[in-house]
Design an enzyme around this catalytic site. Structure first.
Site, PDB file in Angstrom:
ATOM      1  N   ASP A   1       0.846  -1.199   0.000  1.00 44.20           N
ATOM      2  CA  ASP A   1       0.000   0.000   0.000  1.00 44.20           C
ATOM      3  C   ASP A   1       0.885   1.254   0.000  1.00 44.20           C
ATOM      4  OD1 ASP A   1      -2.510  -1.585   0.455  1.00 44.20           O
ATOM      5  OD2 ASP A   1      -1.432  -2.104   2.272  1.00 44.20           O
TER       6      ASP A   1
ATOM      7  N   HIS B   1      -4.871  -3.436   6.208  1.00 47.11           N
ATOM      8  CA  HIS B   1      -4.626  -3.652   4.776  1.00 47.11           C
ATOM      9  C   HIS B   1      -5.977  -3.997   4.148  1.00 47.11           C
ATOM     10  CE1 HIS B   1      -3.015  -4.880   0.968  1.00 47.11           C
ATOM     11  NE2 HIS B   1      -3.443  -6.116   1.116  1.00 47.11           N
TER      12      HIS B   1
HETATM   13  P1  NAD Z   1      -2.174 -18.340  -4.868  1.00 48.08           P
HETATM   14  O1  NAD Z   1      -3.519 -18.973  -4.787  1.00 48.08           O
HETATM   15  O2  NAD Z   1      -1.514 -18.178  -6.187  1.00 48.08           O
HETATM   16  O3  NAD Z   1      -1.162 -19.143  -3.940  1.00 48.08           O
HETATM   17  C1  NAD Z   1      -1.468 -19.475  -2.639  1.00 48.08           C
HETATM   18  C2  NAD Z   1      -0.697 -20.739  -2.314  1.00 48.08           C
HETATM   19  O4  NAD Z   1      -0.872 -21.003  -0.932  1.00 48.08           O
HETATM   20  C3  NAD Z   1      -1.179 -21.965  -3.087  1.00 48.08           C
HETATM   21  O5  NAD Z   1      -0.084 -22.579  -3.742  1.00 48.08           O
HETATM   22  C4  NAD Z   1      -1.756 -22.865  -1.995  1.00 48.08           C
HETATM   23  O6  NAD Z   1      -1.585 -24.235  -2.269  1.00 48.08           O
HETATM   24  C5  NAD Z   1      -0.956 -22.415  -0.793  1.00 48.08           C
HETATM   25  N1  NAD Z   1      -1.575 -22.732   0.497  1.00 48.08           N
HETATM   26  C6  NAD Z   1      -2.883 -22.752   0.829  1.00 48.08           C
HETATM   27  N2  NAD Z   1      -3.043 -23.130   2.106  1.00 48.08           N
HETATM   28  C7  NAD Z   1      -1.799 -23.352   2.597  1.00 48.08           C
HETATM   29  C8  NAD Z   1      -1.308 -23.790   3.848  1.00 48.08           C
HETATM   30  N3  NAD Z   1      -2.131 -24.085   4.857  1.00 48.08           N
HETATM   31  N4  NAD Z   1       0.023 -23.910   4.002  1.00 48.08           N
HETATM   32  C9  NAD Z   1       0.876 -23.635   2.993  1.00 48.08           C
HETATM   33  N5  NAD Z   1       0.464 -23.231   1.771  1.00 48.08           N
HETATM   34  C10 NAD Z   1      -0.858 -23.084   1.574  1.00 48.08           C
HETATM   35  O7  NAD Z   1      -2.294 -16.924  -4.097  1.00 48.08           O
HETATM   36  P2  NAD Z   1      -1.289 -15.686  -4.173  1.00 48.08           P
HETATM   37  O8  NAD Z   1      -1.694 -14.813  -5.284  1.00 48.08           O
HETATM   38  O9  NAD Z   1       0.092 -16.161  -4.084  1.00 48.08           O
HETATM   39  O10 NAD Z   1      -1.729 -14.914  -2.839  1.00 48.08           O
HETATM   40  C11 NAD Z   1      -1.480 -15.470  -1.575  1.00 48.08           C
HETATM   41  C12 NAD Z   1      -2.138 -14.597  -0.496  1.00 48.08           C
HETATM   42  O11 NAD Z   1      -1.510 -13.302  -0.427  1.00 48.08           O
HETATM   43  C13 NAD Z   1      -3.625 -14.334  -0.731  1.00 48.08           C
HETATM   44  O12 NAD Z   1      -4.322 -14.422   0.508  1.00 48.08           O
HETATM   45  C14 NAD Z   1      -3.629 -12.887  -1.221  1.00 48.08           C
HETATM   46  O13 NAD Z   1      -4.868 -12.252  -0.993  1.00 48.08           O
HETATM   47  C15 NAD Z   1      -2.523 -12.307  -0.373  1.00 48.08           C
HETATM   48  N6  NAD Z   1      -1.956 -11.030  -0.818  1.00 48.08           N
HETATM   49  C16 NAD Z   1      -1.640 -10.115   0.141  1.00 48.08           C
HETATM   50  C17 NAD Z   1      -1.068  -8.900  -0.221  1.00 48.08           C
HETATM   51  C18 NAD Z   1      -0.733  -7.855   0.814  1.00 48.08           C
HETATM   52  O14 NAD Z   1      -0.393  -6.723   0.428  1.00 48.08           O
HETATM   53  N7  NAD Z   1      -0.779  -8.132   2.117  1.00 48.08           N
HETATM   54  C19 NAD Z   1      -0.824  -8.628  -1.563  1.00 48.08           C
HETATM   55  C20 NAD Z   1      -1.148  -9.588  -2.526  1.00 48.08           C
HETATM   56  C21 NAD Z   1      -1.722 -10.797  -2.139  1.00 48.08           C
HETATM   57  C1  LMR Z   2      -3.506  -6.456  -2.814  1.00 51.64           C
HETATM   58  O1  LMR Z   2      -3.571  -5.449  -2.106  1.00 51.64           O
HETATM   59  O2  LMR Z   2      -3.213  -6.406  -4.015  1.00 51.64           O
HETATM   60  C2  LMR Z   2      -3.748  -7.809  -2.194  1.00 51.64           C
HETATM   61  O3  LMR Z   2      -4.116  -7.676  -0.838  1.00 51.64           O
HETATM   62  C3  LMR Z   2      -4.698  -8.634  -2.965  1.00 51.64           C
HETATM   63  C4  LMR Z   2      -6.117  -8.128  -2.821  1.00 51.64           C
HETATM   64  O4  LMR Z   2      -6.992  -8.952  -2.524  1.00 51.64           O
HETATM   65  O5  LMR Z   2      -6.360  -6.948  -2.999  1.00 51.64           O
END
Ligand code: NAD
Ligand code: LMR
Length: 329
Positions: A160, A188
């Site tokens: 962010d 967030h």
């Molecule tokens: P994705 O679906 O591509 O990958 C997630 C992975 O996590 C998958 O490979 C899945 O098998 C694995 N997984 C699920 N449960 C698990 C567990 N108990 N232990 C270990 N691995 C597990 O998703 P992504 O795009 O990589 O996003 C991951 C997370 O990050 C999502 O919750 C997304 O919303 C979040 N995210 C947060 C931010 C932030 O700024 N905080 C930014 C982007 C994404």
């Molecule tokens: C983001 O900020 O891009 C991530 O937290 C993914 C989402 O769900 O917005």
């Protein structure tokens, strides 16, 4: 190489953020060019094969700093001896969802992971939670690791912050290098508060330089706060490379320190500063020296900022109550 490798555990290693993150960690961008790393990848059983594929590619890069890769579907194995843990593995939201809608689906992941960290991680463990809803998932993990200092659990709002830097730089036709002290407060989520009133552009107050309250309220804040949804709309998938980049920034600055005179944003356990109830994991302006993030003190908060911070913190309290109701804390 003489230094002992640092154990870095990454959950969700086979996911899209994992794929954007692991190569950067292995190349030295997380901890610095002199620090060898051993990667510990945690995945759910059906995704182990994909994680192995990524590990093969990591091998094929012949990174000089990569001391080894272990893969497991057991948190007690993957967090064993971990010095740094990036908790990425969780379901991403899809179009039309808010991040808080993921609490029920994802919250359950963070209780056993917190317990495992408590049981087997190294004494200096530092945890960054990326999986959404990041602040409250971090709270769940932290509450299940009573032997780990609470300050070692953090949630990611650096993405962010980076988004806010770019939006402000574009508006003023400057570069991001001209911007400083632009922090995110709260959750967030869409209620987050990117704060231009303490930010600086070339040493001058950012809000005064912008001199356009309407833009701040109707354009800047919602653009930053809803950027995640805009990326999902455009890409058909949630942000990945920018999220991995922010995770690198967060841990790099935590371990190596923030720049003199500047601050960054991180979700950290509140000590009651700025009226944020103690115990909630809320984003604050923070600095790091000596490996600890500390909340910047003494910033004057006007009525506009107060109302925004309070609204986001109220949402964090609601999320905490919801996970309490689910028996997760
Ligand atoms: P994705 O679906 O591509 O990958 C997630 C992975 O996590 C998958 O490979 C899945 O098998 C694995 N997984 C699920 N449960 C698990 C567990 N108990 N232990 C270990 N691995 C597990 O998703 P992504 O795009 O990589 O996003 C991951 C997370 O990050 C999502 O919750 C997304 O919303 C979040 N995210 C947060 C931010 C932030 O700024 N905080 C930014 C982007 C994404
Ligand atoms: C983001 O900020 O891009 C991530 O937290 C993914 C989402 O769900 O917005």
């Amino acid at each position: 190489m003489t230094r002992t490798p640092v154990n870095v555990t990454v959950t969700g290693a086979a996911g899209q953020i994992g794929y954007a993150l692991l190569f950067r960690i292995a190349s030295g961008q997380l901890l610095g060019p002199d620090t060898p790393v051993r990667l510990r990848l945690l995945e759910i059983t059906p995704a182990l094969k994909a994680a192995e594929g990524t590990a093969m590619e990591l091998d094929d890069c012949a990174f000089p700093l990569l001391a080894g890769i272990d893969i497991s579907d057991d948190p007690r194995v993957a967090f064993d001896g971990a010095n740094v843990a990036l908790l990425v593995g969780a379901r991403p939201r899809t179009k039309g969802m808010e991040r808080g809608d993921l609490l029920e689906a994802n919250g359950g992941i963070f209780k056993p992971q917190g317990e495992a960290i408590n049981a087997v991680a190294a004494d200096d463990i530092r945890v960054l939670v990326v999986g959404n809803p990041a602040n409250t998932n971090a709270l769940i993990a932290q509450r299940h690791a009573p032997d780990v200092p609470a300050a070692r659990f953090t949630a990611m709002t650096r993405l962010d912050q980076n988004r806010a830097y770019s939006q402000l730089a574009k508006k003023l036709d400057v570069t991001v290098n001209d911007v400083k002290r632009l922090a995110i407060w709260g959750n967030h989520s869409a209620t987050q508060y990117p704060d231009l009133f303490h930010a600086e552009v070339n040493g001058k107050n950012a809000a005064e330089t912008v001199n356009d309250q309407k833009w701040i309220e109707a354009d800047f804040i919602p653009t930053v706060a809803k950027r995640g949804a805009a990326i999902i709309e455009a890409r058909g998938a949630s942000s990945a490379a920018s999220a991995a980049n922010a995770a690198i920034d967060h841990v790099h600055d935590w371990v190596n320190g923030t720049a003199e005179g500047d601050f960054v944003s991180a979700g950290v356990v509140s000590d009651g500063s700025y009226g944020v109830p103690a115990g909630l994991i809320s984003s604050f302006p923070v600095t790091s020296t000596g490996g600890d993030y500390e909340i910047v003190q003494g910033l004057a908060i006007d009525d506009f900022s107060r109302a925004r911070i309070d609204a986001s913190v109220a949402e964090l309290a609601e999320e905490r109550d919801a996970v309490q109701g689910l028996g997760l804390i």
